[in-house]
Design an enzyme around this catalytic site. Sequence first.
Site, PDB file in Angstrom:
ATOM      1  N   SER A  99       0.790  -1.238   0.000  1.00 26.72           N
ATOM      2  CA  SER A  99       0.000   0.000   0.000  1.00 26.72           C
ATOM      3  C   SER A  99       0.817   1.280   0.000  1.00 26.72           C
ATOM      4  CB  SER A  99      -0.964  -0.005   1.190  1.00 26.72           C
ATOM      5  OG  SER A  99      -2.014  -0.916   0.973  1.00 26.72           O
ATOM      6  N   TYR A 204     -10.700   2.649   5.185  1.00 27.17           N
ATOM      7  CA  TYR A 204      -9.577   2.309   4.301  1.00 27.17           C
ATOM      8  C   TYR A 204     -10.027   1.284   3.260  1.00 27.17           C
ATOM      9  CZ  TYR A 204      -4.642   1.447   3.191  1.00 27.17           C
ATOM     10  OH  TYR A 204      -3.425   1.347   2.573  1.00 27.17           O
ATOM     11  N   SER A 205      -9.981   1.663   1.988  1.00 33.07           N
ATOM     12  CA  SER A 205     -10.487   0.796   0.922  1.00 33.07           C
ATOM     13  C   SER A 205      -9.571   0.835  -0.296  1.00 33.07           C
ATOM     14  CB  SER A 205     -11.896   1.231   0.509  1.00 33.07           C
ATOM     15  OG  SER A 205     -12.339   0.515  -0.612  1.00 33.07           O
ATOM     16  N   ASN A 206      -9.071  -0.321  -0.701  1.00 31.48           N
ATOM     17  CA  ASN A 206      -8.221  -0.414  -1.886  1.00 31.48           C
ATOM     18  C   ASN A 206      -8.944   0.073  -3.141  1.00 31.48           C
ATOM     19  OD1 ASN A 206      -5.818  -1.599  -0.714  1.00 31.48           O
ATOM     20  ND2 ASN A 206      -7.032  -3.451  -0.424  1.00 31.48           N
TER      21      ASN A 206
END
Length: 398
Positions: A99, A204-206
Amino acid sequence: MTHTAKNTSRMTRVFRRMGVTALAVTLLAGAATPGVATAEVSKDRPELQQAVQAWVDAGFAGMQMRVHDQRGDWVGSAGVRKLGAAAKPPTNGRFWIGSTTKTFTATLVLQLVAEGKVGLDAPVAGYLPELGVDSRITVRMLLQHTSGLFNYTGDVYDGKYEPGIAAVGKDWVDNRFHYYRPVELVRLALAKPLTFQPGTDQNYSNTNFTLALLLVEKVTGHSYDEEMKRRILWPLGLWATKVPGTSPQLPGPHAHGYFRYQDAGEWKVVDVTHQNLSLLAGAGDMISTTEDLRTFFSALLGGKLLPAPLLAEMRKPVGKFSLGLGLWVQDLGPGCGTIVHHNGSPPGGYGAFMMSTPDGSKMLTASVTMGDAAIDPATEYRKALDGLLKTVFCGGQG
């Protein structure tokens, strides 16, 4: 509760949910001067070598670390390059940065904002109408994780976990060479309900950053890889940093990373040095080195990649996680000050760190590799990281 406690608590929850492989969630930042030669291990910095060794003593396979501060530059490593061998991890080794990729992606998007090609507070749907993105979601919301978009690797609704594409366990091991197209990942997420109304919370999100990748490609007419090379990698001379695309290879010198998982009630360990990270396109798929990460963050924090107003926006913390635009901002407490950062890891094997004071006077970049030790990574990671932060940013003080 302090920012440190909040981040630690959240990281612990993520580790427990994802198992022994995860090293991702928050830390990164960096600074120094691009092009400055890096010294070899200094004999007068035993406290730094001890901080690296602490990770190995905690059960991780190895670690390489690079530090820049008022005393100059230091680089060192501890542990093993490969299980069963004696050689240490190479201090110039390449690794999957996970990330940490998000800061590179955010920088690309903000460069387009600076050029007037993208509006920071413009609806994403205006650039990618074919995807059916909620019209309330803005570009800023993607970069600070306030969009409410479902995380395609799994997310939580009202305290209940909703699975996505497997990024842990045997399912991931068996599927770790599968190739995913970015639009495929985004469409999977968009088929799920929002986790909250856009702009009202933070999660939190990809998906946010894979969607940002598609935004970059749509606006520029070029691939994400091309734009990354043209705008960041080549101008800064980051020759060891790559967007791997479909390739599962980790080129050049590197340490091996391992994944410990359960299969039919039996614990197994597999070498996951090679893995296809198209699963995290634009959100966690890049390869780099500690030196390249240092050079990148030095240029970013030094104002060489973005105009001052946008850099200030990037470093402005918002929400419960103190997130800026592709960066985390963390107060380490009295005697330590504030750092900006964003660490990361792929689903298994590796962890990356980029941390810096906002002015770049103290900076750390590092990579840690998982081994075969039967450890609780949530506990051991927290202990080792706490010691590392105190050594580098607090002068060794608790």
